[in-house]
Design a protein around this motif. Structure first.
Motif, PDB file in Angstrom:
ATOM      1  N   ALA A   1       0.834  -1.204   0.000  1.00  0.00           N
ATOM      2  CA  ALA A   1       0.000   0.000   0.000  1.00  0.00           C
ATOM      3  C   ALA A   1       0.869   1.255   0.000  1.00  0.00           C
ATOM      4  CB  ALA A   1      -0.926  -0.006   1.212  1.00  0.00           C
ATOM      5  N   ALA A   2       1.960   1.235   0.762  1.00  0.00           N
ATOM      6  CA  ALA A   2       2.853   2.397   0.813  1.00  0.00           C
ATOM      7  C   ALA A   2       3.501   2.645  -0.548  1.00  0.00           C
ATOM      8  CB  ALA A   2       3.920   2.187   1.887  1.00  0.00           C
TER       9      ALA A   2
ATOM     10  N   LEU B   1       0.782   3.948  -3.019  1.00  0.00           N
ATOM     11  CA  LEU B   1       0.407   5.344  -2.774  1.00  0.00           C
ATOM     12  C   LEU B   1       1.509   6.278  -3.280  1.00  0.00           C
ATOM     13  CD1 LEU B   1      -1.724   7.248  -1.622  1.00  0.00           C
ATOM     14  CD2 LEU B   1      -0.573   7.064   0.593  1.00  0.00           C
TER      15      LEU B   1
ATOM     16  N   PHE C   1       2.710   7.240   2.956  1.00  0.00           N
ATOM     17  CA  PHE C   1       1.652   6.509   3.651  1.00  0.00           C
ATOM     18  C   PHE C   1       1.811   6.713   5.164  1.00  0.00           C
ATOM     19  CE2 PHE C   1      -0.754   3.198   5.526  1.00  0.00           C
ATOM     20  CZ  PHE C   1      -1.683   2.764   4.613  1.00  0.00           C
TER      21      PHE C   1
ATOM     22  N   ALA D   1      -0.514   7.219   8.220  1.00  0.00           N
ATOM     23  CA  ALA D   1      -1.946   7.084   8.529  1.00  0.00           C
ATOM     24  C   ALA D   1      -2.506   8.315   9.237  1.00  0.00           C
ATOM     25  CB  ALA D   1      -2.182   5.833   9.364  1.00  0.00           C
TER      26      ALA D   1
ATOM     27  N   ILE E   1      -2.879  11.098   6.760  1.00  0.00           N
ATOM     28  CA  ILE E   1      -3.986  10.800   5.842  1.00  0.00           C
ATOM     29  C   ILE E   1      -5.316  11.118   6.523  1.00  0.00           C
ATOM     30  CG2 ILE E   1      -5.210   8.913   4.674  1.00  0.00           C
ATOM     31  CD1 ILE E   1      -2.360   7.705   4.167  1.00  0.00           C
TER      32      ILE E   1
ATOM     33  N   ARG F   1      -7.914  10.014   0.193  1.00  0.00           N
ATOM     34  CA  ARG F   1      -7.727   9.805   1.627  1.00  0.00           C
ATOM     35  C   ARG F   1      -8.932   9.060   2.229  1.00  0.00           C
ATOM     36  NH1 ARG F   1      -3.685  13.320   3.854  1.00  0.00           N
ATOM     37  NH2 ARG F   1      -2.871  14.740   2.288  1.00  0.00           N
TER      38      ARG F   1
ATOM     39  N   LEU G   1      -8.851   5.413   1.102  1.00  0.00           N
ATOM     40  CA  LEU G   1      -7.835   4.658   1.822  1.00  0.00           C
ATOM     41  C   LEU G   1      -8.287   4.360   3.259  1.00  0.00           C
ATOM     42  CD1 LEU G   1      -4.181   4.879   1.245  1.00  0.00           C
ATOM     43  CD2 LEU G   1      -4.894   4.842   3.605  1.00  0.00           C
TER      44      LEU G   1
ATOM     45  N   SER H   1       3.620   4.655  10.814  1.00  0.00           N
ATOM     46  CA  SER H   1       3.549   4.249   9.406  1.00  0.00           C
ATOM     47  C   SER H   1       4.315   5.230   8.519  1.00  0.00           C
ATOM     48  CB  SER H   1       2.097   4.102   8.944  1.00  0.00           C
ATOM     49  OG  SER H   1       1.371   5.293   9.162  1.00  0.00           O
TER      50      SER H   1
ATOM     51  N   CYS I   1       7.619   4.278   5.638  1.00  0.00           N
ATOM     52  CA  CYS I   1       8.043   5.067   4.480  1.00  0.00           C
ATOM     53  C   CYS I   1       9.363   5.795   4.696  1.00  0.00           C
ATOM     54  CB  CYS I   1       6.947   6.064   4.120  1.00  0.00           C
ATOM     55  SG  CYS I   1       5.397   5.263   3.688  1.00  0.00           S
TER      56      CYS I   1
END
Length: 143
Positions: A20-21, A24, A32, A34, A37, A53, A56, A105, A110
């Motif tokens: 997912a990271a 994105l 990414f 959280a 977001i 956003r 997700l 996260s 990331c």
């Protein structure tokens, strides 16, 4: 209190978070994180930035429903603390996220993947604080 170790489920979850990271970053050029977001969904600086956003976040929230649909049972969640302790913990996490300019996260997944010195330092602080907290709760307070 016993901690249940689930290596295969943990590996699968970590791989999905990593995927997912990467997706994105590749599709939107965004980190990414959280908390960021969520903040951008609630108080968007750019209204056009809100849609992805919300999608997700809906995906994050619907994960247990997908598990239920595939397995026939909801994942078991045990919360061995009181509601006031959860609220206090949430406030402390919010303060930490603000002071640390990001969450686990954003920094841990990331930032460390980008070899960001700031994120590496933040993640080391997260992990040391987590270890100290668990030790204090389990051995000092007796939780």
């Amino acid at each position: 209190m016993e901690t249940v170790f689930t290596p295969w489920m943990s590996l699968a979850g970590g791989a999905l978070i990593g995927l997912a990271a990467v997706a994105l970053m590749a599709l939107h050029g965004r980190i990414f994180g959280a908390t960021g977001i969520l903040a951008g969904a609630l108080l968007p600086s750019d209204p056009q930035d809100r849609g992805w956003r919300l999608v997700l976040l809906a995906g994050m929230i619907s994960g247990p429903v997908l598990v239920w649909m595939l397995s026939g049972s909801m994942p078991e969640v045990q919360v061995p603390v009181s509601l006031p302790a959860l609220v206090i913990g949430g406030v402390l996490v919010g303060i930490g996220v603000t002071l640390g300019s990001g969450c686990t996260s954003g920094h841990g997944v990331c930032g460390m993947a980008r070899l960001s010195p700031r994120s590496i330092a933040a993640t080391l602080v997260f992990m040391a604080t987590c270890g100290a907290t668990v030790f204090l709760i389990r051995h000092g307070i007796g939780g």
